[in-house]
Design a protein around this motif. Structure first.
Motif: not given
Lengths: 338, 121, 135
Positions: A77-80, A121-123, A141-146
């Protein structure tokens, strides 16, 4: 409409790697390892998207500098990082407020030296729509293991940053303006910032500075590998440089327990040294400091380094006659900085 | 015409720096000193059984520089010197024919070694 | 035709086939320093087998490691498997109260182990070198 590409800077604190009980600001990664989750963040500087620009597309091309040997897809999962101008990663960014927009997906991690895309794009749209956003700000950007399978992960080092943010927007929009665009293709290249010269001294070379020298081992690709162990020579890394080899025989007279001798180096600092030793009667060299024994004898040797000398010591018990210790001392130019 | 080869490390200027320690490669004939980079010949990992030794023929005909490391506990590797002062039971010897690795403990251990071309004797 | 970069030692012929005649030769791996740094520790009085760790920050590299140590206030450096020699006599040999037992590494940390036979704490600076991947 133009394609704008931003690549992470080659410096510390532009990436962040979170492990279960430690973290580093020299790389980023995501996935699952036997020791636990791996999560991370990456930052792009000077992102020249005008405020409120409609984003046509934004893609984060993730470079695989190394990967796990597990089977199955990387799930993430990636978030800005929902900030106007996110700070560097000298402190952990993982708890900074994330964007509402996110990307949840999975991918088969390609082989080292390749990329996989993440649609952001949305981020990106959410960030540039912030009231405090301005062209030229930094975007993170930060990314989490899912729930990735065990040992499925990717990794990238700051030493050769290749991951990039690729953004397309409508430059005819009233809220956007013409801005310089870079068209760096997502392909690895020799990275800049080191200086090296191959020249006739003393006059400086009239050519542009060299970017460094890398010589790959047979079977390795110098353009794709970031692993120093894949290189025969890599000017990103220091080398041990020895410039002097001296020999000294230390003789312990019968009746004495020890003997000492010195070798001068006069470097004015404590140098890296390697010392080998051969004891009389034994035809093999051993690494020093050392100790040994025979049926009725004991012997050992040591040394210390000063800013001007290597001082050698030897001692024995049980030898009936004079005993020679042959020392070999390699003196390196490398400064221990102690 | 004097020729040099100088490859600076990151953060140093090859054209102005004069400290060889700041270079990956530093060759300047005027200094009349060789700053030699040690050159690897071979490397390998081997298992040596408890109370045993392993003899590795290096084929160089002289005594080369060598480094040996032991996995003294799973996942942790320690540089081997000669007979250890703490009697831990691992050491190595080298001569003009062989590198010999000794394991005098009762447990098989993994060793990693590197033999270099650079001659020590 | 293969290509090579090689630099002969002073007085040696570039056409030599002896690796010992070269400062650098691209046919042979140059042993690289991946990272070097200093760690400061305090050795507790009268205690053996003191272990200290330092995260090396090298992801996916288990490095070979070498190190040297220096006691605060004393102008000499000593190596692992050795003593910080404090006294010497032809009839007594050499001795010291501080012993650098070993340096080691794992996937995360560099590991240092000392003995301190002194009756007081001792501050030690350790310069360590991470040299290539062990495997």
């Amino acid at each position: 409409m133009g394609v704008h590409v931003y690549t992470a800077a080659q410096s510390l604190n532009e990436m962040f790697a979170q492990y279960p009980s430690s973290s580093f600001s020299n790389s980023w990664h995501c996935g699952h390892h036997a020791s636990g989750n791996r999560e991370g963040a990456v930052r792009f500087n000077n992102v020249t998207i005008p405020k409120n620009t409609p984003i046509i597309s934004a893609q984060l091309n993730v470079y695989v500098g190394a990967k796990g040997s597990g089977s199955g897809d990387l799930k993430y999962i990636m978030y800005g990082i929902d900030e106007d101008n996110t700070a560097d990663y000298s402190s952990s960014p993982m708890a900074r407020t994330g964007t509402t927009a996110s990307t949840t997906s999975q991918v088969s991690v390609p082989s080292m030296g390749n990329y996989f895309p993440i649609n952001v794009t949305s981020i990106v749209q959410e960030i540039v729509d912030r009231s405090g956003w301005a062209s030229g700000n930094n975007m993170g950007f930060k990314i989490f293991n899912n729930s990735s399978p065990t040992d499925v992960w990717f990794f990238e080092s700051y030493l050769t940053p290749n991951s990039n943010l690729e953004v397309v927007w409508d430059e005819s929009s009233p809220s956007s303006s013409q801005s310089p665009s870079s068209s760096v293709s997502p392909s690895p290249s020799l990275s800049p910032s080191r200086s090296s010269s191959l020249s006739d001294s003393p006059s400086p070379s009239p050519l542009a500075p060299f970017l460094g020298i890398k010589i790959a081992k047979p079977g390795k690709n110098v353009l794709l590998s970031n692993n120093p162990t894949d290189m025969i020579f890599d000017s990103d890394y220091g080398t041990l440089k020895y410039f002097d080899k001296q020999t000294k025989t230390v003789t312990i007279s019968s009746g004495n327990l020890g003997a000492t001798a010195t070798i001068d180096h006069n470097l004015g600092y404590y140098p890296f040294v390697e010392v080998f030793i051969k004891v009389e009667g034994f035809n093999k060299y051993e690494y020093c400091p050392f100790a040994g024994a025979g049926a009725t004898v004991f012997y050992d040797a040591n040394y210390k380094i000063t800013t001007s000398q290597i001082v050698l010591y030897a001692q024995t018990t049980g030898f009936a006659s004079d005993t020679d210790f042959d020392f070999l001392v390699f003196i390196y130019k490398n400064n221990l900085k102690l | 015409m004097r020729q040099v080869i100088k490859v600076a490390l990151p953060g140093y200027n090859a054209e102005t720096d004069t400290d060889p320690d700041h270079f990956a490669l530093y060759v300047d004939p005027d200094e009349r000193v060789d700053y030699v980079l040690i050159k690897e010949k071979e490397k390998a990992n081997i298992a040596v059984a408890g109370n045993d030794n392993e003899v590795i023929a290096h084929g160089l005909g002289y005594v080369p520089f060598a480094l040996v490391f032991v996995e003294y506990t799973p996942g942790a590797w320690r540089k081997l010197f000669s007979h250890p002062l703490d009697s831990s039971g691992y050491w190595f010897e080298i001569d003009s024919t062989n590198l010999t690795i000794y394991n005098t403990t009762s447990t098989q251990r993994q060793f990693a070694y590197r033999i270099f071309y650079d001659q020590i004797a | 035709m293969s290509q090579v970069i090689k630099v002969a030692k002073i007085g040696k012929d570039i056409r030599s086939t002896d690796p010992n005649d070269f400062v650098f030769h691209s046919d042979y791996n140059t042993f690289k320093i991946i990272k070097e740094a200093t760690k400061n520790v305090t050795l507790v009085a009268s205690t053996t087998n003191q272990t200290f760790t330092e995260a090396h920050g090298l992801d996916h590299i288990l490095p070979l490691v070498h190190a040297f140590a220096k006691r605060s206030g004393v102008s000499q450096v000593f190596a692992p498997n050795g003593l910080d020699v404090e006294s010497f006599g032809f009839k007594l040999g050499y001795s010291g109260d501080i012993k650098f037992n070993y340096v080691a590494s794992d996937e995360t940390n560099v590991i240092f182990n000392f003995d301190n036979d002194k009756g007081s704490n001792v501050d030690v600076s350790i310069r360590y070198f991470l040299l290539e991947h062990i495997l």
